[in-house]
Design an enzyme around this catalytic site. Sequence first.
Site, short mmCIF file in Angstrom:
data_model
loop_
_atom_site.label_atom_id
_atom_site.label_comp_id
_atom_site.label_asym_id
_atom_site.label_seq_id
_atom_site.Cartn_x
_atom_site.Cartn_y
_atom_site.Cartn_z
N ARG A 135 0.83 -1.21 0.00
CA ARG A 135 0.00 0.00 0.00
C ARG A 135 0.86 1.25 0.00
O ARG A 135 1.83 1.36 0.73
CB ARG A 135 -0.92 0.03 1.21
CG ARG A 135 -1.73 1.32 1.24
CD ARG A 135 -2.85 1.32 2.17
NE ARG A 135 -3.54 2.61 2.12
CZ ARG A 135 -4.56 2.90 2.85
NH1 ARG A 135 -5.05 2.01 3.69
NH2 ARG A 135 -5.13 4.09 2.76
N ARG A 140 -6.35 1.54 -3.18
CA ARG A 140 -5.40 0.91 -2.26
C ARG A 140 -5.41 -0.60 -2.40
O ARG A 140 -6.44 -1.19 -2.71
CB ARG A 140 -5.69 1.31 -0.83
CG ARG A 140 -7.06 0.87 -0.37
CD ARG A 140 -7.62 1.75 0.68
NE ARG A 140 -8.17 2.93 0.07
CZ ARG A 140 -9.09 3.69 0.63
NH1 ARG A 140 -9.53 3.43 1.80
NH2 ARG A 140 -9.56 4.73 0.01
N ASP A 159 -6.73 -1.88 2.91
CA ASP A 159 -7.07 -0.90 3.94
C ASP A 159 -7.59 -1.68 5.12
O ASP A 159 -8.50 -2.50 4.97
CB ASP A 159 -8.14 0.06 3.41
CG ASP A 159 -8.42 1.21 4.35
OD1 ASP A 159 -7.48 1.67 5.02
OD2 ASP A 159 -9.58 1.65 4.42
#
Length: 160
Positions: free
Chosen positions: A79, A88, A91
């Site tokens: 990330r 991303r 997360d």
Amino acid sequence: MTRAVLSIGSNMGDRLGYLRSAVAGFAAELVAVSPVYETAPWGVTDQDDFLNAVLIVSGSFGPWDLLRRGQALENASGRVRTLRWGPRTLDVDVVTVDGVTSDDPSLLLPHPGAHERATVLVPWLDIDPDAVLPGHGRVADLVATLDLTGVERRDDLTLR
């Protein structure tokens, strides 16, 4: 024993693989894993759809331990933080920890915005029908107020 709710999401690369890496990273403490949902992006909308899920964990840890472990898993997934609410690989958000509240900018609890995000509330409700988000009320009541357009349960995808 501390109980916590974590939200996981991915919209880049091997989305399901990244979610599975988060599940594996919390395997020793897992109480429940929600079904996977495919959801439209929130905040920055010109990006690919997300896969999202919620984990309930329990163990001998504090909120900061969960935050650090989640960030380590995000880093291991490659990330890169360039745009708030942007794409991303992984997360991991700490949503709530045994009703703990925190106004520390590095760890806001309960997670800000969780009360209005179907990406968190819908999967959470699947695994805890009696869930309560501290300061906001019953998750079922919160879900009833949301527009669920763009939130699709993916029973063809599993995290274990």
